[in-house]
Design an enzyme around this catalytic site. Sequence first.
Site, PDB file in Angstrom:
ATOM      1  N   THR A 339       0.833  -1.209   0.000  1.00  0.00           N
ATOM      2  CA  THR A 339       0.000   0.000   0.000  1.00  0.00           C
ATOM      3  C   THR A 339       0.863   1.252   0.000  1.00  0.00           C
ATOM      4  OG1 THR A 339      -0.086   0.243   2.396  1.00  0.00           O
ATOM      5  CG2 THR A 339      -1.736  -1.212   1.395  1.00  0.00           C
ATOM      6  N   CYS A 340       0.188   2.399  -0.156  1.00  0.00           N
ATOM      7  CA  CYS A 340       0.922   3.658  -0.243  1.00  0.00           C
ATOM      8  C   CYS A 340       1.277   4.217   1.128  1.00  0.00           C
ATOM      9  CB  CYS A 340       0.073   4.673  -0.998  1.00  0.00           C
ATOM     10  SG  CYS A 340      -0.309   4.070  -2.636  1.00  0.00           S
ATOM     11  N   ASP A 341       0.911   3.522   2.192  1.00  0.00           N
ATOM     12  CA  ASP A 341       1.140   4.055   3.535  1.00  0.00           C
ATOM     13  C   ASP A 341       2.513   3.640   4.051  1.00  0.00           C
ATOM     14  OD1 ASP A 341       1.008   4.969   6.088  1.00  0.00           O
ATOM     15  OD2 ASP A 341      -0.941   4.093   6.530  1.00  0.00           O
ATOM     16  N   ASN A 378      -6.697   0.505  -0.021  1.00  0.00           N
ATOM     17  CA  ASN A 378      -6.083   0.695  -1.345  1.00  0.00           C
ATOM     18  C   ASN A 378      -6.636  -0.284  -2.385  1.00  0.00           C
ATOM     19  OD1 ASN A 378      -2.554   1.703  -1.590  1.00  0.00           O
ATOM     20  ND2 ASN A 378      -4.376   2.880  -1.216  1.00  0.00           N
TER      21      ASN A 378
END
Length: 400
Positions: A339-341, A378
């Site tokens: 994910t982008c986190d 996401n």
Amino acid sequence: MDSQDIIQHFAEQTHPDELEQFDRASIKELIEQHDTPFMVLDLEEVDYQYKSLQAALPNVKLFYAIKSLAHPQLIKRLKSLGSYFDLATIGEVELVESLGVKGEQCIHTHPIKKDKEIQRALDFGCTRFVVDNEEEVKKFYKYAGQVELIIRVSFRSQQAVVDLSRKFGCTLEELPVLVSMAQENGVTVSGLSFHVGSQSLSPMTQVNAIRSSIAAMKVMNHVNWKFLDIGGSFPVHYQEAVLPIVDFCAPLNEALAELPAGIEVFAEPGRFISGPSMIEVVSIVGKAKRGARTWYYLDDGVYGGFSGQIYDHAQYPIVPLKPIDPTGEFFPSVLAGPTCDSIDVVAEDIELPDMKVGDILIGKQMGAYTIASATEFNFYPKPKVVVVEDIFDPETDALK
Ligand SMILES: Cc1ncc(COP(=O)(O)O)c(C=O)c1O
């Protein structure tokens, strides 16, 4: 074994080298059939864990805590082994009901419930409920004659990775008040329960909780005590070795022998049964050298199957599928989720050989509190669960 012996025994445990015990062929076959990421649930391992715990606690009825892993095939398997079930929500009631479990084989252990949750459990035939406070006892006045209450007492644990007695459980001082309130309103009190915390590294908190519960039962001898429920907490081997289950349970059995005759003992194991029964298979989808470390980006992370690293404070053993040359070169590496986190990091400072995009990694001991708390943040789907028989070696918890 006293607590000093236990600490000594614990210190002597070594982490076995499990890397060479993979049945790589079986995993490769599964990879041909299923896209990663996926989890593998081994029902033979479920048998082994259940039977080991039952052998270690021969006089205790085991109520599997469904919350740890609510997979229908695992529940069916446990049902066939004679297990009982610990329920906490309407969803869990409906799941076990759909699988042919009977209400009388269950206890409802959530200390805080809506009335509709009590009603649904009663409709199912589950009549034993845990309470731990005055408001909760009052909710049962209208069900007097239909239910048996088990009062949960809090015993705080420094030794448990997840301290559940912080959130639930009355004090021993509050206990007589709850018993009187129930009895004065015609509601039967039949038992005491506690949960000293999940992944408890020493049995001594449970031993002390058993002794204090027995003493409380003896003081309140006007109650017809029928059950003592010693909760879950039985530990599994993540990064650190834990006591073998027989040794963990020996002092519990010793303390339980002091119970007055006729009182049944229950336990609510979750992690011990589900944890070692599942692995996760993930692929490396990206690789970047950032400073001194190589970052490998996986196709699942802490928002998915590895969610227990956040919620359950677990650190799963993660190893490459391909054989490793132990004399070869290892490099400081980071394993990150997709994910982008930036919180989505599965392992920092892990030493790995040089890996390629497309290589496979295996997360072990990943049955408990993993897929149960996974999200689809996401729009990454949760890993699917592939059910197999007998590809782990139960003696070592490793893949064969
Ligand atoms: C009421 C209750 N019982 C049993 C369990 C299972 O505990 P464990 O996984 O430590 O065996 C839990 C875990 O949260 C729980 O809350």
